[in-house]
Enzyme design. Structure first.
Site, PDB file in Angstrom:
ATOM      1  N   ASP A  65      49.880  48.380  43.431  1.00 57.58           N
ATOM      2  CA  ASP A  65      50.221  47.330  42.470  1.00 57.58           C
ATOM      3  C   ASP A  65      51.517  46.646  42.881  1.00 57.58           C
ATOM      4  O   ASP A  65      51.825  46.543  44.069  1.00 57.58           O
ATOM      5  CB  ASP A  65      50.316  47.974  41.072  1.00 57.58           C
ATOM      6  CG  ASP A  65      49.883  47.032  39.965  1.00 57.58           C
ATOM      7  OD1 ASP A  65      50.514  45.975  39.821  1.00 57.58           O
ATOM      8  OD2 ASP A  65      48.928  47.352  39.233  1.00 57.58           O
ATOM      9  N   HIS A 124      53.721  44.281  36.068  1.00 57.85           N
ATOM     10  CA  HIS A 124      52.304  44.670  36.133  1.00 57.85           C
ATOM     11  C   HIS A 124      52.128  46.119  36.589  1.00 57.85           C
ATOM     12  O   HIS A 124      51.390  46.899  35.964  1.00 57.85           O
ATOM     13  CB  HIS A 124      51.612  43.693  37.096  1.00 57.85           C
ATOM     14  CG  HIS A 124      50.127  43.733  37.086  1.00 57.85           C
ATOM     15  ND1 HIS A 124      49.409  44.600  37.871  1.00 57.85           N
ATOM     16  CD2 HIS A 124      49.222  42.996  36.416  1.00 57.85           C
ATOM     17  CE1 HIS A 124      48.110  44.391  37.687  1.00 57.85           C
ATOM     18  NE2 HIS A 124      47.970  43.414  36.797  1.00 57.85           N
ATOM     19  N   SER A 155      42.983  44.298  34.532  1.00 58.52           N
ATOM     20  CA  SER A 155      44.041  45.140  35.103  1.00 58.52           C
ATOM     21  C   SER A 155      44.460  46.254  34.163  1.00 58.52           C
ATOM     22  O   SER A 155      44.886  47.311  34.600  1.00 58.52           O
ATOM     23  CB  SER A 155      45.282  44.294  35.386  1.00 58.52           C
ATOM     24  OG  SER A 155      45.085  43.497  36.509  1.00 58.52           O
TER      25      SER A 155
END
Ligand code: NAG
Ligand code: NAG
Ligand code: NAG
Ligand code: NAG
Ligand code: NAG
Ligand code: NAG
Ligand code: NAG
Length: 734
Positions: free
Chosen positions: A137, A199, A524
């Protein structure tokens, strides 16, 4: 331009990539290409000289300076700056499987676990802390409360990873690497596995974050934040940067993580379009992970709701769709005439009193050249500050709120046909549907003095959960039409999880709010829910293959409704994640490397391709296809044409992982199309021992008529009275 060195490169590579300013003319025509060479049978020195000599053959003496990343640990290949012509020459060389230009992929809790029937108090294995989840990520924020290592022992003995860069790993985050082959960093990027985006911190804490009580987002949705396996370890592979995630960095992450010894790989990153196996970095990397006993879980991407929008298509990957959960946030809009409309958004702001309400189409910035047909959407810089300041504005679309904020609006009412696009904004916002927008519009026209108020979001129960969000990438599978994708649904709307204090919560410049937990939506966010439960299964069944874990997750998923998702299985796959059932699936559909190889042969790949994947020179497609005509997949899909006679059969084999002596009976859910007949032969399976495999045949015959739905859903369930092993059967007219 001198090539910048960075610590991510291994030593051997460092020596060859000395900065240089010598340029030849063809340098301008060079792009980064990946040269993929399959299974690695060479040691590092031998593969290095091979790569170099290959490059020298096409480039000449400048070969070294154009070489970038090398993949030698878990599979074989390298990346380099090449011209089209050089790339073409390389692709014809012996041992080369594919040469493809590097592309960019994009990044795409609390009540979510309770909604899945997976409370804090579930039974957990004492070996949970032996499980390592590799998170591919944007990095991680190690100081988050979700990643403290209080009470953790040293990493499992098998762990071979390292910690790079700008922080010290602890016994929770046991490894952290970063990959940026081009060595070019934006000024705001941290050259470290540290996450400045948010994220990666969010997805890592959803998969395996510690239990943190009293977590909330700016006072909304207060509860306990936790990962699926809060005692598991995290290994970070940062491969995503401001511009995206490049193929060569994605492959570096797989190459390293497989060799480091992770147990599960979670990748909340995806291709915008489906790509065939040998030019698809996720398919390549996860194939080699599978060979090493590691399941890769990937988000199905956010390009929905149109058909064929999922980019996650390989049968050895578990592809996840984003669903809703029962706890929703509602953001009411009160109009001056007393009408209250239930919009959605994440709105932590409290406004008092009523504010003048205007329509964006009535307030264009005319001097800047905008007119009503532009300003109605609140398009960038299109609003007249003098007319907007201090008011609530109704826009015919959705935006990030920046234009309304810069024009001085007090709040914004946005319009979206799909009311599941739920985000944070820099000002009070509520998103309404088209019908609600029409009501507001009529009210504005009916009075010279319209007013409104946007209230703070409140928690409500939504009885229609779960359904798949509009943005979630859809099937059918654009490459392998006989493999149903996505595989599974998990919560991906308004998920609360850890957030770096340096990461903005909206993309609006000037919004400097810092939060330890943020609420965001996307496939996600769904993906790490499944990765966490895949790890949970592995704690109870450490020897299960990736396909057994995947089958367990899919066949125990809760059936979902096609009322809202009329594209049915192409939206939700096998159904909604059911964690507690997934550790006791009863039967599993297993597939190992050789099964996937014969699958690739059936899909038109050659013996040459197969040999590169296995690293031997004896495998042949004709031999493989003799053994298996049909991949042992836990779902069934039959593409057909209207009024064309269907006569399909599937061979499947199930392995008993439930009770030694057990008898399973087959049940078929009646397909809604009257012309279809589905049979299972034999329809009773009697098992005598654990690990025993039994085969059966599913045959589907009949016709989809002109008046029938284009998608006809049915399901096969094997039931022994304790376990229900469910596989959807989908017949569709593409
Ligand atoms: C290291 O991390 C800190 C944030 O804690 C950041 O300010 C700094 O720029 C980073 N250093 C490098 C070299 O990335
Ligand atoms: C509840 O779910 C429905 C879909 O059935 C959706 O249209 C609605 O917006 C949701 N409500 C809220 C408050 O999110
Ligand atoms: C509004 O502006 C756009 C772009 O400048 C133009 O194409 C359009 O014709 C204009 N509409 C009207 C009604 O003037
Ligand atoms: C209109 O747009 C121009 C250019 O962006 C800007 O300078 C001006 O302040 C705007 N006027 C109003 C009234 O918003
Ligand atoms: C218009 O709104 C103001 C308050 O915003 C109120 O005092 C006034 O009475 C309203 N006028 C009409 C015609 O509704
Ligand atoms: C396989 O290839 C290697 C080297 O390319 C060669 O030495 C060996 O003899 C080959 N084996 C067979 C069975 O063809
Ligand atoms: C199914 O498997 C059986 C036994 O392995 C084999 O004889 C048969 O040809 C297979 N059928 C298909 C359709 O692959």
């Amino acid at each position: 331009m001198a090539i910048q060195l960075s610590v991510i490169l291994n030593l051997c590579f460092l020596l060859l990539l000395l900065p240089t300013t010598i340029h030849t003319e063809s340098d301008h025509n060079r792009k980064v290409f990946v040269v993929y060479m399959g299974h690695n049978t060479l040691d590092d020195a031998a593969s290095f000289s091979l790569h170099l000599s290959m490059l020298q053959q096409v480039i000449g003496r400048d070969a070294r300076k154009h070489m970038l990343q090398r993949y030698t640990k878990s599979f074989h290949g390298f990346s380099a700056r090449l011209t089209e012509e050089e790339a073409k020459k390389l692709s014809g060389m012996e041992g080369v499987v594919s040469v493809f230009p590097s592309k960019l992929s994009q990044l795409e809790t609390t009540s979510s676990w309770d909604f899945l029937g997976f409370p804090l108090t579930v039974k957990r294995s004492t070996t949970e802390s032996d499980i390592i989840i590799g998170v591919f990520d944007s990095g991680i924020w190690p100081e988050s409360a979700s990643f403290t290592d209080l009470g953790y022992g040293p990493p499992p003995a098998k762990w071979k990873g390292i910690c790079q860069g700008n922080f010290t790993c602890n016994n929770k985050i046991i490894g952290a690497r970063y990959f940026k082959a081009d060595g070019i960093f934006d000024s705001t990027e941290l050259q470290s596995p540290r996450d400045s985006d948010g994220h990666g911190t969010h997805t890592a804490s959803t998969a395996a974050g510690n239990v943190v009580t009293n977590a909330n987002h700016l006072g909304l949705n207060t509860g306990t934040a936790r990962g699926g396996v809060p005692r598991a370890r995290i290994a970070v592979y940062k491969m995503c940067w401001i511009q995206g995630c490049s193929d060569e960095d994605i492959l570096s992450a797989f190459d390293a993580a497989i060799a480091d010894g992770v147990d599960i790989i979670t990748v909340s990153v995806g291709l915008r379009v489906a790509e065939e196996h040998f030019i698809n970095p996720f398919a390549i990397g996860s194939f080699h992970a599978m060979k090493n006993g590691i399941l890769t879980v990937q988000s199905g991407n956010n390009q929905g709701p149109m058909p064929q929008t999922t980019g996650s298509i390989a049968p050895w990957i578990l592809s996840v769709a984003a669903g809703t959960k029962d706890i929703d946030l509602m953001t009411p809009v009160r109009l001056g005439n007393g009408v209250v409309l239930d919009g959605v958004s994440i709105n932590p702001f409290t406004l008092d009193g009523m504010y003048p309400l205007i329509y964006a189409g009535d307030v264009p910035n005319i001097t800047a050249g905008f007119n009503s047909s532009i300003s109605r959407f609140c398009s960038r810089n299109s609003l007249d500050k003098n007319l907007v300041k201090g008011k609530i504005i109704l826009c015919d679309g959705i935006s990030n709120g920046e234009t309304e904020m810069l024009a001085g609006a007090v709040g914004s009412i946005m319009t979206d046909p799909y009311s599941d696009t739920v985000m944070s904004y820099p000002l009070p916002v509520s998103v309404v549907n088209l019908e609600q927008a029409a009501t507001i519009s009529r009210y504005i026209q009916s009075t010279r003095n319209a007013t409104a108020l946007i209230l703070k979001s409140e928690v409500v129960k939504n009885a229609s959960a779960p359904y798949v969000a509009s943005f979630s990438g859809r099937g059918p599978n654009a490459i392998h039409q006989n493999i149903l994708k996505p595989d599974l649904t998990a919560p991906g709307v308004r998920i609360l999880a850890a957030w770096p204090p340096v990461a903005p919560i909206t993309e609006v410049e000037g919004d400097r709010r810092a939060v330890p937990f943020n609420m965001i939506s996307g496939t996600s966010m769904a993906c790490p829910h499944v990765s966490g439960i895949a790890a949970y299964i592995k704690t109870f069944n450490p020897t299960w293959s990736p396909s057994a874990i995947k089958s367990a997750l899919m066949t125990t998923a809760s059936a979902m409704s096609d009322k809202i998702n009329t594209d049915a299985e192409f939206a939700y796959g096998a159904g909604n994640l059911n964690p507690l059932a997934a550790i006791k699936p009863g039967l599993v559909y297993e597939a190992v490397e050789v099964d996937y190889l014969s699958f690739l042969c059936l899909e038109g790949y050659t013996s040459q391709h197969i040999r590169s994947l296995t690293g031997d020179n004896s495998s042949s497609c004709s031999q493989l296809m003799e053994q298996t005509k049909d991949l042992n997949y836990p779902t069934f899909v039959i593409p057909t044409l209207r009024n064309r006679l269907i006569d399909s059969s599937f061979n499947r084999t199930v392995t008993n992982v439930g009770s030694a002596k057990s008898t399973y009976r087959a049940f078929i859910t009646r397909p809604l199309a009257s012309g279809l007949r589905i049979q299972v032969e034999p329809n009773v399976l009697r098992f005598e021992r654990l690990g025993q495999k039994l085969s059966f045949k599913v045959s589907v015959q009949g016709i989809i008529r002109r008046l029938d739905d284009p998608i006809v859903s049915s399901a096969l369930t094997w039931d022994d009275g304790v376990h229900q092993v469910r596989s959807p059967i989908v017949v569709h007219v593409p």
